[in-house]
Design an enzyme around this catalytic site. Structure first.
Site, PDB file in Angstrom:
ATOM      1  N   HIS A 143      -2.297   6.373   4.642  1.00 35.98           N
ATOM      2  CA  HIS A 143      -1.208   5.387   5.097  1.00 35.98           C
ATOM      3  C   HIS A 143      -0.041   5.937   4.289  1.00 35.98           C
ATOM      4  O   HIS A 143       0.867   5.059   3.927  1.00 35.98           O
ATOM      5  CB  HIS A 143      -1.650   4.092   4.195  1.00 35.98           C
ATOM      6  CG  HIS A 143      -0.766   3.056   4.783  1.00 35.98           C
ATOM      7  ND1 HIS A 143      -0.720   1.632   4.169  1.00 35.98           N
ATOM      8  CD2 HIS A 143      -0.087   2.797   5.923  1.00 35.98           C
ATOM      9  CE1 HIS A 143      -0.296   0.991   4.833  1.00 35.98           C
ATOM     10  NE2 HIS A 143       0.560   1.513   5.916  1.00 35.98           N
ATOM     11  N   CYS A 199       0.750  -1.133   0.160  1.00 36.73           N
ATOM     12  CA  CYS A 199       0.114   0.014  -0.152  1.00 36.73           C
ATOM     13  C   CYS A 199       0.803   1.157   0.080  1.00 36.73           C
ATOM     14  O   CYS A 199       0.847   2.255  -0.946  1.00 36.73           O
ATOM     15  CB  CYS A 199      -1.047   0.133   1.249  1.00 36.73           C
ATOM     16  SG  CYS A 199      -1.934  -1.428   1.469  1.00 36.73           S
TER      17      CYS A 199
END
Length: 320
Positions: free
Chosen positions: A155, A99
């Protein structure tokens, strides 16, 4: 290259699901898709280049190549299918395998190894973030007159306020800052992870996160209805990333899977998240229509990396 070739007017959908996760590379559309691209180029060379398009980039999380209806007819994704049919599918497109690295690359236009975020994901309460000296895509677009908004998973670090999305080029942010959170409790290890701009928010807590993303997308797009500046919106939902938490309606979208069989039940829950993601895509497109932005928008749909190869919760590495 004619400047108009860089700005595609009317709704253009580009779908770029990674065929593999692991490296960045050149993309190559099929001949049919290439012909369609040539049609766009020819049509827009005659247009006035003064009107900058709205750009909507939707990045799914762990979306599998075979988990869309236009690759697998068993999967219920009518809105994503519509994008594929009416847009351009890039068939040789590669991302990073995790990610944070994919997000860092997208937002800086650098290979992950040149961002310092490439050997894994940023863990909750990590003491680092996307290096502050790196310019970001939303910062560059703001310098060119765009309004910039973000929904969903960040993130890329949150160790201090300068690392948060609103300090990295986004005018408005509604989403989560951590790798993964509960779809209903919006928390990571008991800590609230949903933010509105730079503050935690519990408004509408208990709503499925992807449904909240739908509401946020509509509200933020409609708020831009009478704004003169072009819009850049980065929509980065958690779905279909774990945990496999769905509403009953989401679960029932794929009834051919037997809920009494553990593996099929997990697959059904996973596809329920895919269906919720598809609803988000549909709501975004409809909101663009309702706000009068649709005819001058570019919509890009991608995944941050390929689908999970693990049977979640079992620690194995076999595919579904």
């Amino acid at each position: 290259m004619n400047q108009c070739k860089l700005l595609l007017f009317g709704l253009l959908a580009v779908l770029i699901l990674p065929a593999s996760a692991g490296s960045f590379g050149q993309y190559g559309p099929t001949k049919r898709r290439r012909d369609r691209m040539d049609h766009w180029w020819r049509r827009n060379e005659r247009r006035n280049c003064s009107s900058r398009p709205h750009i909507i980039f939707i990045m799914a999380d762990d979306q599998g190549w075979n988990d869309v209806g236009f690759h697998n007819p068993l999967v219920d994704t009518p809105n994503i299918n519509w994008l594929a049919e009416n847009g351009i599918e890039l068939t040789d497109y590669h991302t990073a395998p995790v990610c944070s690295a994919s997000r860092a690359a997208l937002l800086t236009s650098r290979y992950p190894s040149r961002t310092g975020i490439h050997q894994g994901v940023l863990l909750p309460r990590s003491k680092t973030c996307l290096p502050l000296e790196l310019s970001t895509l939303p910062e560059m677009l703001k310098d060119n007159g765009y309004t910039t908004k973000m929904i969903g998973k960040w993130h890329l670090g949150s160790c201090n306020a300068s690392c948060l999305p609103t300090s990295r080029g986004f005018d408005e942010f509604r989403g989560s800052i951590d790798a993964t959170i509960g779809y209903f409790n919006w928390s990571q290890n008991g800590v609230m992870s949903r933010f509105v701009n730079d503050q935690p928010s519990t408004a509408n807590l208990g709503t499925h996160l992807t449904i909240q993303h739908q509401r946020d997308a509509r509200e933020m797009i409609m708020a831009h209805k009478d704004v003169d500046s072009p819009l850049f919106m980065f929509i980065s939902p958690l779905a279909p990333h774990a945990p496999l938490e769905v509403t009953r309606e989401m679960f029932d979208r794929h009834p051919f899977l037997d809920e009494t069989d553990e593996q099929q039940r997990q697959r059904r829950e996973s596809l329920g998240l895919v269906a919720a993601l598809d609803d988000l895509v549909g709501e975004t497109i409809q909101a663009l229509r309702d706000a009068g932005l649709y005819d001058n928008s570019i919509v890009i749909f991608s995944s941050d990396n390929g689908g999970s190869s693990a049977r979640l919760g079992h620690g194995s590495e076999d595919f579904w």
